[in-house]
Write an enzyme that holds these catalytic residues in place. Structure first.
Site, PDB file in Angstrom:
ATOM      1  N   ALA A 112     149.553  50.243  95.770  1.00 52.31           N
ATOM      2  CA  ALA A 112     150.019  48.834  96.310  1.00 52.31           C
ATOM      3  C   ALA A 112     149.684  48.658  97.588  1.00 52.31           C
ATOM      4  O   ALA A 112     149.368  47.393  97.919  1.00 52.31           O
ATOM      5  CB  ALA A 112     151.831  48.928  96.040  1.00 52.31           C
TER       6      ALA A 112
ATOM      7  N   LYS B  91     150.058  59.142  82.303  1.00 45.14           N
ATOM      8  CA  LYS B  91     149.281  59.651  83.718  1.00 45.14           C
ATOM      9  C   LYS B  91     149.856  60.018  84.792  1.00 45.14           C
ATOM     10  O   LYS B  91     149.588  60.896  85.432  1.00 45.14           O
ATOM     11  CB  LYS B  91     148.186  58.563  83.794  1.00 45.14           C
ATOM     12  CG  LYS B  91     148.559  57.196  84.461  1.00 45.14           C
ATOM     13  CD  LYS B  91     148.930  57.104  85.945  1.00 45.14           C
ATOM     14  CE  LYS B  91     149.651  55.902  86.335  1.00 45.14           C
ATOM     15  NZ  LYS B  91     149.838  55.990  87.959  1.00 45.14           N
TER      16      LYS B  91
ATOM     17  N   ASP C  53     143.166  55.058  85.885  1.00 49.36           N
ATOM     18  CA  ASP C  53     144.453  55.329  86.510  1.00 49.36           C
ATOM     19  C   ASP C  53     144.803  56.798  86.510  1.00 49.36           C
ATOM     20  O   ASP C  53     145.320  57.202  87.351  1.00 49.36           O
ATOM     21  CB  ASP C  53     145.281  54.741  85.524  1.00 49.36           C
ATOM     22  CG  ASP C  53     146.430  53.940  86.558  1.00 49.36           C
ATOM     23  OD1 ASP C  53     146.337  54.239  87.679  1.00 49.36           O
ATOM     24  OD2 ASP C  53     147.442  53.515  86.064  1.00 49.36           O
TER      25      ASP C  53
ATOM     26  N   SER D  95     149.099  59.162  95.965  1.00 47.83           N
ATOM     27  CA  SER D  95     149.760  58.938  94.721  1.00 47.83           C
ATOM     28  C   SER D  95     151.317  59.625  95.009  1.00 47.83           C
ATOM     29  O   SER D  95     151.316  60.941  95.277  1.00 47.83           O
ATOM     30  CB  SER D  95     149.105  59.601  93.482  1.00 47.83           C
ATOM     31  OG  SER D  95     150.004  59.787  92.316  1.00 47.83           O
TER      32      SER D  95
ATOM     33  N   LEU E  44     160.211  57.102  94.910  1.00 44.57           N
ATOM     34  CA  LEU E  44     160.055  57.233  93.598  1.00 44.57           C
ATOM     35  C   LEU E  44     158.600  57.803  92.947  1.00 44.57           C
ATOM     36  O   LEU E  44     157.841  56.825  93.315  1.00 44.57           O
ATOM     37  CB  LEU E  44     160.571  55.873  92.658  1.00 44.57           C
ATOM     38  CG  LEU E  44     160.433  55.601  91.736  1.00 44.57           C
ATOM     39  CD1 LEU E  44     161.573  56.563  90.922  1.00 44.57           C
ATOM     40  CD2 LEU E  44     160.753  54.196  91.070  1.00 44.57           C
TER      41      LEU E  44
END
Length: 339
Positions: free
Chosen positions: A154, A205, A258, A268, A287
């Site tokens: 993001a 994933k 991904d 990540s 999260l």
């Protein structure tokens, strides 16, 4: 004028909205972009081009935002960019807003297209685990549905760095509608006709990334990480095929692409979560969807009668208090076979 609403002012929702605004600046097709947020603070931040959940990112561009769900009433395209656990409530909200208008003012107008942006497994009212595609179809009958996924952090998308993603729908026109919305932005979208495969890959994933993170955090070495990625991909392929997905989907952006990004390192959230578990530390507070998805995924796999050893191992570690080294010993002790 097309009205696009992004539900969710978190990092991913803000990133999607910013990319849509870039497309609006470059694209001759005029569109209105609105973010539906939970907090007034998020509305104020987005008006200044900031995202509260990406404090290290410099301001991008001003985005119209509101806390009033009335913005859904005249929307043509809705991105549901909230955590999986909030998706059912958002589907119900969309249903309530648009169905009442359909009966009154919009009888001859098409229901809004729904783009599913979360990566995980949802739960129905009866407690049964199901893909978000199925959950959305049950609550929003008549709405065109698509899955919006692929390798994308993001913060990079928000900044304007390039990325390639997939928009998957059983209806080609629906996928193209979403693809067109990003024309001229930093996101390059590919259409796909396998929403089930894209949804399964996106959910699984994250779980494999937790396992890979555990291997790194525990110091098991690069060989172990490579084995987890490879066998994890086999699990994704096996489960996706059972759910009715197309094999090629798993080897595209939503699958291999991904998975590679999510397992690349602590950028990540799921990888960072696993690394903390591997070191015997409390996982980070941010999260990691895989930690919530894994229980539902293991439950769904058991129901379908498919063996997912890595998924079950992560479920044992995250939800059942099993010891990491005992889990690894059990995995290594499994009967050998052909690849």
């Amino acid at each position: 004028m097309t009205h696009i609403v992004v539900i969710g002012a978190g990092s991913w929702g803000s990133a999607i909205a910013t990319a849509l605004m870039r497309a609006k600046q470059q694209n001759s097709k005029a569109s209105q972009v609105t973010v539906l947020a939970r907090r007034r603070e998020s509305v104020s931040a987005l008006a200044e081009g900031r995202c509260l959940y990406l404090p290290k990112n410099p301001p991008a561009m001003a985005i119209a935002a509101t806390t009033d769900p009335a913005c859904l009433d005249d929307s043509d395209l809705i991105f549901v960019a909230t955590p999986v656990i909030a998706n059912q409530a958002n589907f119900m909200m969309i249903h309530d807003r648009q169905s009442s208008l359909q009966k009154n003012e919009r009888q001859n107008q098409r229901l809004a297209t729904i783009a599913l942006c979360a990566k995980g497994i949802g739960k129905a009212n009866d407690g049964n685990a199901m893909l978000l595609t199925e959950l959305a179809a049950n609550i929003l009958p008549g709405h065109p549905l698509a899955v919006f996924s692929g390798p994308s952090f993001a913060d990079e998308v928000f900044t304007g760095l390039p990325a390639a993603l997939v928009t998957a729908s059983c209806t080609p026109a629906t996928a193209i509608q979403i693809q067109d919305a990003f024309e001229g932005s930093n996101l390059r979208l590919y259409t796909n006709d396998d929403p089930i495969g894209v949804a399964v890959a996106g959910a699984m994933k994250n779980v494999i990334a937790i396992a890979a993170g555990c291997a790194v955090g525990a110091g098991f070495g690069d060989n172990a990480k490579a084995a987890i990625l490879t066998r994890g991909l086999a699990e994704i392929s096996r489960f996706a095929a059972l759910m009715g997905a197309k094999p090629d989907t798993i080897f595209g952006l939503a699958g291999v692409g991904d998975l590679a990004l999510t397992c690349a390192g602590p950028h990540s959230r799921n990888m960072a979560y696993g690394m903390a578990l591997g070191r015997g530390e409390a996982p980070p507070s941010k999260l990691a969807e895989g930690s919530r998805t894994v229980a539902q995924l293991a439950e769904l796999a058991k129901l379908k009668g498919v063996d997912l050893p890595i998924t079950n191992a992560v479920d044992g570690l995250v939800n059942r208090g099993q010891d990491l080294h005992e889990i690894v010993a059990n995995l290594l002790g499994r009967p050998t076979g052909a690849e």
